[in-house]
Scaffold this active site. Structure first.
Site, PDB file in Angstrom:
ATOM      1  N   ASP A 119      -3.876   2.637   1.740  1.00 22.81           N
ATOM      2  CA  ASP A 119      -2.757   2.672   0.672  1.00 22.81           C
ATOM      3  C   ASP A 119      -2.175   1.456   0.510  1.00 22.81           C
ATOM      4  OD1 ASP A 119      -0.597   2.913  -0.727  1.00 22.81           O
ATOM      5  OD2 ASP A 119       0.365   4.429   0.602  1.00 22.81           O
ATOM      6  N   HIS A 153       5.820   4.419  -0.063  1.00 27.92           N
ATOM      7  CA  HIS A 153       4.676   3.803   0.535  1.00 27.92           C
ATOM      8  C   HIS A 153       5.095   2.771   1.242  1.00 27.92           C
ATOM      9  CE1 HIS A 153       1.649   5.743  -2.533  1.00 27.92           C
ATOM     10  NE2 HIS A 153       3.121   6.021  -2.948  1.00 27.92           N
TER      11      HIS A 153
END
Lengths: 552, 552
Positions: free
Chosen positions: A193, A366
């Protein structure tokens, strides 16, 4: 030796959304995630975009299973559209994720088609040649996992969506021990990610949002109306906890919010403080300083409860002086204008509005730059692949990996459909499979969308102009018209008699050298060209021109 | 006593752009600024939006002068469209602002129509009942001013666009002594730039951008391509200075950038370091580590040099490994998607890209929260009016003013067209004049745009469907058609024979009770309704339906 481990993104690289990965070893296929993407502003009229599963459609009998990392739209949202086309393989997911998938399939009118299998982070499972393990990751939704796929060629790791929150609301941080253990296991490829790489340092813990809530709940003189994503169960928990601390009652409003809250509570992922959640009419009867309304609409979505409140179109709730409205989410790029419209309108009606530009009422789910470095230094993969980002995020990730000593050939930047082949000490981009944008537009799902969207862009810019003429099929003489009809098109001056001139232009085009063209395709093109030039001269606009010659 | 001082925004409140203020005392009118605004994403096909000057058009002989505070588009951009309609009154502006106005009028093919009069910050001028003074303000363009208008009713102050930069690039900070002096002069009303109130603290000095440039110019291994606004003369100066320090040469590329640089240099607002600016072909012949290209395109504008480079459509420059591209401007809300597209594409072609999300290559030109407090506490007006902001900015400004002890009746939040009347110790909103959105669309300027834009939104969402039928004018019998033509519309399944069905629907609608409707308006409506329902059932879409019955 033939390279037999192929890893292919079907969506979600060079874009943010519709995440889907295919891992193929010999005859067996394992899928990770099946998400949807929302269209950009210029994809006019398109509702959703799905991953391209052409390859899977032809090879569905080889699919062993789908693993879902967590319950966000961009990881589960395409399941209702694509599951049947893939032969409804079994789905591995944690319990909360299963709950969110079930709500989604039910809302789409689908009975559960695939068998659901529990992911238990400490247990591994076998599917064909794949030995699959899972580890916990913290994100903006509880119960997310990273996935470790053992194959005869080596170990693949898919990070899931994650951040390194050491104090998450559900008390289950990213499994750092597992990440360090991976450093000892000679990971062949790490899919990581990268979407928040533009942020320096560390992403703050979800805890800081709770602290901000404390302030606002303490100071709000009247009702608190708070909007967030329906799937953000941790945020919902924080709202309930804060409300309880300040002796307020919460009404949960809006279908998806209600469904998710009920489901998460049933599965034990939401801990409802005593007597805190009440029905809306009851909450509205309380003194305003005891009321909290929790709803959707943090992105300015036109049909959401908050937008309807802002438009004075939600009868139970009218904004009044003393109300405090909190947007507990960051704008998704492209949504700014609609969000600002809602904010302006709420202010105009007398509310105080708290939103992310002003203060910390939202944190990302994130990992930021330093977290990515930390994880990369723990996992120590032979090859690294940035995922879940625009090309700019992936390019920045490459720069980061280089700075940590990775060689360029160890960093792979795939596009959607790119085939990456791996074997022991080997990893390369070797080809490409089909990778279109599959548009959902009303009831239609398919590639057909492209021409249509281009036409809409033309229509949206300069409008359309139709020209209809009836001609005698024997003599070729014009017997009626030309009639001109326009929509979305403006010409030079409203008072000018431009339309009469335009009709003359059409008649001249039809009879340019005295006789009548027998080929109406040719006549159509002629009308289009001359009329196009005529209107461009008059208006500097190029409306789409549709001529129609009817033979009677 | 009759209130005779009226202050009216003609554009620029509850929105960001097209700033224009009207100050009317008895029979005399003074105007401040005349700017344009760029459309939002859903104002399809609209090029520009102008202030509504209906009132001025009818009263042009009463206009004494226009004062322009600085040379940005949102303060001067409407002049080419509106100057003549206002009877071309004299324009007061500083020298750089005059230069930018002249470039603009020339580009529009207009000879200078109004007399230009110099603003000299220490000198005041008289126009009818108005005594006008000016004071320097720092902003993202040099030579900006604030305006003090003395009237028989009292003193008005218009802040211009400003920040409190103590170390601006041109060495001319905001005149703090004048601001404190105003505190002694009993200011009746203060119109204050509020657009950056969401930022806590102080806006950094333009100087910090220069420091960031130093880093990037020092580290860039090859060419530096840098994009900013053509009007940002201070930024241009910093690029030239940094280039000079690192022994690089600069090519200035793009029409508006070239025009502005030439003009600013001629007027002495740009100080070109020796031998630093060269023509593009010469710069491209240098070793890459000595080359800088300065261009427009920081907002992803499709026709700008940088967008064309990114699209490989600008033949002199092809991106190659080692190039560094710097976006030296923040995204204007609504432009994010186009900017990200350009960034992604530049990365894909091998450039390193530096943009505002990553690092400080841009600072705002507007005052942050603490600066606004400071200015308000210095000026100590009786009435305060937040200007140059969306409604949310104005509402936050009200909150800020309240926190400093202003009473609610001292804070006026006008809309465009709102009439505020002032006299000694008196200030109130008393009425409203015409205040539409004037759209520029191709060659058309006017209100006509609204219906057109609504049509474009419908066309953009679901497309259009035309139905044409020719009927015999005597018998009413269908002699040709119905023909169906669609653009931008998708139906249920591409293979379904939906069009044949649709034709039947039309024929049935025409002959619903055996005979033929003689009133074709009625027939048209009938076709529209039945066909609309038919396609909604089949596709869940509502294309615009345009039926046309032709009598032959």
């Amino acid at each position: 030796m033939k390279q037999r481990l192929r890893v292919i993104p079907l969506g979600g690289v060079s874009e943010v959304g519709r995440n889907m990965w295919m891992i193929e070893y010999d005859e067996d296929i394992l899928l990770i995630d099946c998400g949807l993407m929302f269209p950009e502003n210029d994809m006019l009229g398109v509702d959703l975009i799905l991953p391209d599963i052409s390859y899977l459609r032809e090879n569905k009998e080889r699919i062993r299973a789908i693993v879902i990392t967590h319950g966000h739209e961009d990881h589960i949202g395409a399941l209702p559209y694509l599951l049947a086309d893939m032969g409804s393989p079994p789905i591995y997911a944690t319990r909360l994720t299963q709950g969110l998938i079930s709500v989604k399939l039910k809302e789409a009118g689908l009975h559960r088609t695939s068998e659901m299998r529990d992911i238990v982070p400490e247990e591994d499972v076998r599917e064909g040649p794949f030995r699959i393990e899972f580890y916990r990751v913290a994100h903006s939704i509880p119960d997310g996992v990273g996935v470790i796929v053992g194959t005869p060629a080596g170990l693949l790791v898919h990070s899931g969506d994650f951040k390194l929150d050491y104090t998450p609301v559900d008390g289950r941080p990213t499994d750092m021990s597992k990440l360090s253990e991976l450093g000892q296991r000679n990971v062949l490829a790490f899919l990581c990610d990268c979407v928040r790489i533009e942020s320096p340092g560390y992403t703050p813990s979800e805890k800081v949002v709770g602290e901000a809530f404390d302030n606002f709940f303490a100071q709000a003189p009247g009702r608190v109306i708070i909007a967030t994503f329906a799937s953000n169960i941790s945020r919902v928990q924080q709202v309930l906890d804060t409300a309880y601390r300040y002796y307020r009652k919460v009404a949960v409003v809006g279908r998806s919010m209600e469904n998710n809250v009920r489901m998460a509570q049933e599965l034990g992922y939401l801990d409802l403080p005593e007597d805190t959640v009440m029905r809306l009419p009851e909450v509205l009867r309380l003194p305003p300083e005891e009321a909290v309304i929790l709803c959707t609409g943090s992105q300015g979505e036109p049909m959401s409860v908050l937008s309807r409140i802002a438009n004075q179109d939600y009868s139970p709730i009218r904004i009044r002086q003393g109300d405090t409205v909190i947007f507990s989410a960051s704008p998704i790029p492209g949504n700014e204008e609609s969000i600002h419209r809602v904010i302006n309108s709420l202010f105009q009606q007398g509310a105080d509005v708290i939103y992310s530009a002003l203060t910390r009422v939202h944190v990302s789910g994130h990992a930021s730059e330093e977290e990515l470095k930390l994880v990369l230094s723990l996992v120590k993969p032979q090859f690294v692949v940035p995922i879940h980002g625009d090309y700019r995020h992936m390019a920045l990730f490459r720069k980061l990996a280089r700075s940590m000593g990775f060689q360029d050939e160890q960093i792979l930047l795939p596009e959607n459909g790119t085939v990456m082949e791996f074997s022991q000490n080997y990893g390369k981009i070797t080809g490409k499979i089909s990778s279109g944008n599959i548009f959902v537009d009303g009831l239609t799902v398919g590639e057909v969308g492209h021409v249509v969207v281009r036409d809409r862009q033309l229509l949206a810019r300069d409008g359309i102009l139709m020209v209809v003429v009836a001609v005698d099929r024997r003599t070729g003489k014009v017997v009626a018209g030309p009639d001109l009809l326009s929509r979305g098109f403006v010409h030079g001056q409203p008072d000018e008699d431009i339309w009469d001139e335009a009709r003359d232009v059409v008649l001249k085009a039809l009879h340019h050298d005295g006789d009548t063209p027998s080929d109406w395709t040719f006549a159509n093109r002629k009308i289009k060209d001359t009329l196009g030039k005529f209107f461009y001269r008059k208006s500097r606009r190029r409306p789409m021109i549709l001529p129609l010659v009817m033979e009677v």
